[in-house]
Design a protein around this motif. Structure first.
Motif, short mmCIF file in Angstrom:
data_model
loop_
_atom_site.label_atom_id
_atom_site.label_comp_id
_atom_site.label_asym_id
_atom_site.label_seq_id
_atom_site.Cartn_x
_atom_site.Cartn_y
_atom_site.Cartn_z
N LYS A 23 6.85 9.23 5.68
CA LYS A 23 8.03 9.52 5.29
C LYS A 23 8.50 8.67 4.18
CE LYS A 23 10.39 11.74 9.22
NZ LYS A 23 11.17 11.68 10.47
N TYR A 24 8.14 7.47 3.93
CA TYR A 24 8.22 6.41 3.10
C TYR A 24 7.53 6.92 1.84
CZ TYR A 24 8.61 2.06 0.63
OH TYR A 24 8.94 1.11 -0.24
N ILE A 25 6.23 7.10 2.05
CA ILE A 25 5.64 7.55 0.81
C ILE A 25 6.11 8.85 -0.01
CG2 ILE A 25 3.29 8.35 0.03
CD1 ILE A 25 2.09 6.69 2.23
N LEU A 26 6.67 9.85 0.61
CA LEU A 26 7.22 11.04 0.45
C LEU A 26 8.53 10.95 -0.23
CD1 LEU A 26 5.78 13.59 2.98
CD2 LEU A 26 4.74 12.97 0.40
N GLY A 27 9.08 9.82 0.02
CA GLY A 27 10.68 9.42 -0.36
C GLY A 27 11.65 9.79 0.72
N LYS A 28 11.27 10.12 1.68
CA LYS A 28 12.24 10.97 2.82
C LYS A 28 13.17 9.75 3.44
CE LYS A 28 9.67 15.05 3.64
NZ LYS A 28 9.17 16.08 4.51
N ILE A 29 12.50 8.15 3.36
CA ILE A 29 13.18 7.16 3.85
C ILE A 29 13.02 6.13 3.08
CG2 ILE A 29 13.01 8.09 6.27
CD1 ILE A 29 10.78 5.96 6.77
N LYS A 30 13.90 5.30 3.24
CA LYS A 30 13.77 3.89 2.43
C LYS A 30 13.12 2.83 3.40
CE LYS A 30 16.18 5.48 -0.91
NZ LYS A 30 15.68 5.79 -2.19
N LEU A 31 12.89 1.56 2.75
CA LEU A 31 12.13 0.57 3.20
C LEU A 31 12.68 -0.13 4.53
CD1 LEU A 31 9.89 -1.38 3.24
CD2 LEU A 31 11.01 -2.78 1.79
N ASP A 32 14.18 0.08 4.57
CA ASP A 32 15.00 -0.40 5.74
C ASP A 32 14.52 0.58 6.91
OD1 ASP A 32 15.96 -2.46 4.52
OD2 ASP A 32 17.88 -1.74 3.92
N ASP A 33 14.64 1.91 6.44
CA ASP A 33 14.30 2.75 7.52
C ASP A 33 13.01 2.55 8.24
OD1 ASP A 33 16.86 3.94 7.02
OD2 ASP A 33 15.96 5.00 5.54
N PHE A 34 11.80 2.25 7.24
CA PHE A 34 10.54 1.91 7.75
C PHE A 34 10.72 0.84 8.85
CE2 PHE A 34 6.45 -0.17 7.57
CZ PHE A 34 5.59 0.68 8.18
N LYS A 35 11.43 -0.29 8.42
CA LYS A 35 11.19 -1.47 9.17
C LYS A 35 12.02 -1.16 10.43
CE LYS A 35 11.14 -4.82 5.26
NZ LYS A 35 11.65 -5.99 4.63
N ALA A 36 13.11 -0.30 10.23
CA ALA A 36 13.74 0.24 11.37
C ALA A 36 12.68 0.82 12.56
CB ALA A 36 14.90 0.96 11.52
N ALA A 37 11.79 1.65 11.96
CA ALA A 37 10.68 2.38 12.85
C ALA A 37 9.77 1.20 13.18
CB ALA A 37 9.82 3.36 12.01
N GLN A 45 -0.08 16.95 -4.23
CA GLN A 45 1.55 16.72 -3.66
C GLN A 45 1.48 17.48 -1.97
OE1 GLN A 45 4.45 15.59 -5.80
NE2 GLN A 45 2.43 14.68 -5.96
N ASP A 46 0.23 18.02 -1.75
CA ASP A 46 0.38 18.35 -0.38
C ASP A 46 -0.58 17.40 0.47
OD1 ASP A 46 -1.99 19.18 -1.52
OD2 ASP A 46 -2.07 21.18 -0.83
N PHE A 47 -1.03 16.58 -0.09
CA PHE A 47 -1.95 15.67 0.61
C PHE A 47 -1.54 15.36 2.11
CE2 PHE A 47 1.17 12.00 -0.20
CZ PHE A 47 0.76 11.20 0.74
N ALA A 48 -0.31 15.34 2.50
CA ALA A 48 0.03 15.06 3.86
C ALA A 48 -0.03 16.18 4.89
CB ALA A 48 1.44 14.62 3.90
N VAL A 49 -0.52 17.33 4.32
CA VAL A 49 -0.84 18.30 5.11
C VAL A 49 -2.36 18.97 4.86
CG1 VAL A 49 1.71 19.03 5.91
CG2 VAL A 49 0.41 19.86 3.76
N TYR A 102 2.41 9.29 -5.55
CA TYR A 102 3.08 10.88 -5.29
C TYR A 102 4.27 11.09 -6.19
CZ TYR A 102 5.53 14.15 -2.53
OH TYR A 102 6.25 15.33 -2.18
N ASP A 103 5.00 10.11 -6.73
CA ASP A 103 6.29 10.42 -7.09
C ASP A 103 5.85 10.70 -8.80
OD1 ASP A 103 7.82 9.62 -5.35
OD2 ASP A 103 8.47 7.72 -6.05
N ASN A 104 4.65 10.27 -9.26
CA ASN A 104 4.21 10.63 -10.82
C ASN A 104 3.25 11.91 -10.74
OD1 ASN A 104 5.50 8.59 -12.54
ND2 ASN A 104 4.53 7.24 -10.85
N THR A 128 0.72 -1.38 -0.06
CA THR A 128 0.00 0.16 0.10
C THR A 128 0.96 1.22 -0.07
OG1 THR A 128 -1.74 -1.10 1.30
CG2 THR A 128 -1.73 1.24 1.15
N MET A 129 2.16 1.35 0.93
CA MET A 129 2.75 2.30 1.12
C MET A 129 3.50 2.57 -0.44
SD MET A 129 4.79 2.49 4.48
CE MET A 129 5.80 0.91 4.18
N ASP A 130 3.97 1.64 -1.02
CA ASP A 130 4.44 1.50 -2.58
C ASP A 130 3.37 2.16 -3.51
OD1 ASP A 130 6.94 0.55 -1.73
OD2 ASP A 130 6.75 -1.52 -2.25
N TYR A 131 2.44 1.74 -3.37
CA TYR A 131 1.19 2.11 -4.20
C TYR A 131 1.13 3.87 -4.02
CZ TYR A 131 -3.31 2.29 -6.82
OH TYR A 131 -4.34 2.42 -7.85
#
Length: 505
Positions: A466-480, A266-270, A259-261, A251-254
Motif C-alpha cells: 500500500k505504501y509503494i502504491l501510494g495508498k497510505i503514508k509513512l505514518d500509516d505504515f508505522k501504525a501497521a 504498474q501491475d507488479f503487485a499482482v 512505481y510513481d514514474n 527500499t519502499m521509497d525507492y
C-alpha cells in the motif's frame, strides 16, 4: 566470508522444509542381526518427494539411482502446491516414509513434530560417511532446531540473487552497467523513456517485477540499502524486525519512485512469476531482479521473439558506491530443507545407517550428474572441461528435471552447465557468498512466531504494498508496524531475545 556471516552462522536455523511421506517401510535385511547391520546391504527405501514439475518422472533415472546406490527406491510424489496440507496430514496420522523431505519449517505441525523426538537426530552419525562428513559445522548449525539436527541438510548456494539487465539496450543508449542504486534508477528511467528497442513507441519499462516481496525485486534491493535479513541484532542483544528499520523504508521509497514514474510495470503487485518472465522475454522491460541463474531461462524464452537479446548479470550494487557496503540477503541461510528419518519407519540404528549411506551416495559426483543432466549420450553431452549440454530437452524435462529438488547438495561438483549465462551466474553466486547477510533468528525459537508468524506477516506485506502504491503514508505504515507488535509481534521479539541470550551463554 563477510563478518556478519561468520557471526550469525552459529545462530542460524533451517527455515525451509520439504516433505516426503510414503507407506512402504525400509527393509535392509531379515532382522536386526542380518543384512540390516550391514550398511552396504541392498536396501528397500521409501521416499515421498515433492514434485515441482507437471508430471512425475518415468523409471529411467530411478533405475540408474537404484543401480548406483544398491537400493530399491519407492518414490511417491506430492505436488508442491499441496505439500503443506500433505505434511500436516502425514504427521497427524503417522503415515510417513523412510525418508521425509521437509522444507516448511515455519509450519507449526512440522516444527513441533521435529522437536517432539519423532525423527532421528543424525549429527553424531554424519562423520561415518565421506560425503556427509563434508557438511560444514556452519551448515549443520544452520539446519538445527534447538541445537539438534533432525536430518541431512539440503545444501544450496548461500545467496543467489542479483540483477539481470538487457546489455543490448545499455549499449544502444550508451549506458554503463550500474553500480549504485541511483545508477540503476537512471537505467530504469532511460529504458522507460528513450525507446531502447527502437520501435518508435513508448512501450517499455525499466523493471519487470512480480508480486513477491522476497524473491522479486524488493528484498534484493533492500540488501543494497543495508536492510538486515529479516532481523537485526544489536550489541545489547535487542532484536529488531527488518521492517522496523530506516533501510526498509528507504527500499519502499525507492520502489515507490519506480512505481510513481512508471519505471516498473504498474501491475507488479499482482503479476505472477511466469508472467514476469514471459513479459521480460518479450522485450517489455530491461531489468529483472531475482535469481541470477534465471538469466539462462530468460534468454531461452526470448528465442524467436527477441533473438537480439543480450544480457549482463550484475551482483555488485550498493546505495553508497562503497565496495565495503556490498551485501546480499541469504535465502534460508543456504539451507533448502532436511532429509529426515522418522523413527516409526526407520526402526533402529542399523536401518538409519543404511538410509544415511543411501543419502551419502546421492552426493557422489556421478549421482549429481545423473539427477541434474541425466544419462550422458541420451539426455546430454559433455566436453573435455566437464561442461554439459542438454541435447534432448523434451526427454530431459520428462525423465530428469523432477529430480532436481531431490539433490542433497547442489554445489561443488565438477560437471557444470555449458551455457555462458549459467556459467557466469554460477561464478557470481559463488562471489555473493562473501557478501551474504544471514538471518540471525534462524536458530532461535519463538513459539508465537511458529503459531502466528505467517498471519502477522500479512499485516506488514499488505502495508508495504500500500505504501509503494501510494495508498497510505509513512505514518500509516508505522501504525501497521505497531499493530504487528500489539497483535503478537512484541512477543516474538521478546521470545527471540530470550532465545538469543540463551544461545550466547
Amino acid at each position: 566470508m563477510k563478518l556478519i556471516v561468520k557471526k550469525m552462522a552459529a545462530l542460524t536455523l533451517c527455515c525451509g522444509l520439504l516433505l516426503t511421506a510414503c507407506g512402504e517401510k525400509s527393509k535392509t535385511g531379515e532382522g536386526s542381526g542380518g543384512a540390516a547391520a550391514d550398511p552396504n546391504a541392498k536396501a528397500s527405501i521409501s521416499w515421498l518427494n515433492i514434485l515441482h514439475t507437471a508430471s512425475p518422472p518415468t523409471d529411467t533415472i530411478i533405475k540408474k539411482i537404484e543401480e548406483k546406490t544398491n537400493a530399491e527406491v519407492k518414490f511417491s510424489w506430492i505436488p508442491d502446491a499441496s505439500k503443506e496440507e500433505r505434511i500436516n496430514t502425514s504427521l497427524a496420522s503417522d503415515s510417513l516414509a523412510d525418508i521425509v523431505t521437509l522444507t516448511i519449517l515455519d509450519n507449526s505441525s512440522v516444527r513441533n513434530a521435529l522437536k517432539s523426538g519423532m525423527f532421528w537426530e543424525v549429527e553424531s552419525y554424519l562423520d561415518e560417511f565421506p560425503n556427509l562428513a563434508k557438511i560444514s559445522q556452519d551448515t549443520r548449525t544452520s539446519a538445527s532446531i534447538g541445537g539438534k539436527l533432525y536430518g541431512v541438510p539440503f545444501q544450496k548456494d548461500l545467496a543467489r540473487n542479483g540483477v539481470v539487465i538487457r546489455k543490448d539496450w545499455l549499449d544502444k543508449l550508451g549506458l554503463a552497467v550500474p553500480k549504485t542504486t541511483d545508477e540503476l534508477m537512471a537505467v530504469a528511467k532511460a529504458f522507460t523513456e528513450q525507446d531502447p528497442d527502437g520501435n518508435g513507441k513508448k512501450d517499455t519499462t525499466g523493471f519487470m517485477d512480480r508480486s513477491d516481496l522476497i524473491y522479486g525485486a524488493f528484498k534484493t534491493l533492500s540488501s543494497y540499502f543495508g536492510t538486515p535479513n529479516n532481523w537485526k541484532v544489536g550489541d545489547d542483544g535487542k532484536m529488531t524486525p527488518e521492517f522496523d528499520t530506516e533501510e526498509y523504508v528507504k527500499t519502499m521509497d525507492y520502489m515507490k519512485e519506480l512505481y510513481d514514474n512508471g519505471y516498473i510495470n504498474q501491475d507488479f503487485a499482482v503479476t505472477a512469476k511466469t508472467d514476469q518472465q514471459q513479459k521480460f522475454a518479450q522485450g517489455k522491460a530491461g531489468i529483472y531482479v531475482g535469481a541470477l541463474f534465471d538469466s539462462k531461462n530468460l534468454k531461452n524464452m526470448a528465442k524467436g521473439v527477441q533473438d537480439n537479446m543480450e544480457l549482463v548479470l550484475d551482483n555488485n550494487i550498493t546505495s553508497t558506491g562503497n565496495e565495503a557496503d556490498r551485501a546480499i540477503w541469504a535465502a534460508n541461510n543456504g539451507i533448502g530443507g532436511l532429509l529426515a528419518f522418522p523413527k516409526s519407519e526407520v526402526k533402529d540404528e542399523a536401518e538409519l545407517k543404511r538410509v544415511l549411506k543411501f543419502v551419502n551416495d546421492l552426493m557422489d559426483d556421478d549421482m549429481y550428474a545423473l539427477m541434474t543432466y541425466g544419462i550422458e549420450g541420451v539426455h546430454y553431452t559433455k566436453d573435455a572441461d566437464d561442461a554439459a549440454t542438454i541435447t534432448n530437452q523434451d526427454l530431459w524435462q520428462q525423465e530428469v528435471q523432477p529430480f532436481a529438488s531431490s539433490r542433497p547438495n547442489e554445489t561443488g561438483y565438477k560437471i557444470h552447465d555449458s551455457d555462458p549465462l549459467k556459467a557466469e551466474s554460477d561464478k557470481l553466486i559463488k562471489e555473493n557468498a562473501e557478501h551474504a547477510v544471514l538471518n540471525p533468528a534462524y536458530s532461535l525459537e519463538s513459539e508465537t512466531y511458529t503459531t502466528q508468524g505467517s498471519e502477522l506477516q500479512k499485516i506488514i506485506t499488505d502495508a508495504t504494498y500500500k505504501y509503494i502504491l501510494g495508498k497510505i503514508k509513512l505514518d500509516d505504515f508505522k501504525a501497521a508496524v505497531e499493530n504487528w507488535k500489539k497483535s503478537g509481534g512484541s512477543k516474538i521479539i521478546s521470545e527471540y531475545e530470550a532465545a538469543y541470550q540463551a544461545v550466547k551463554k
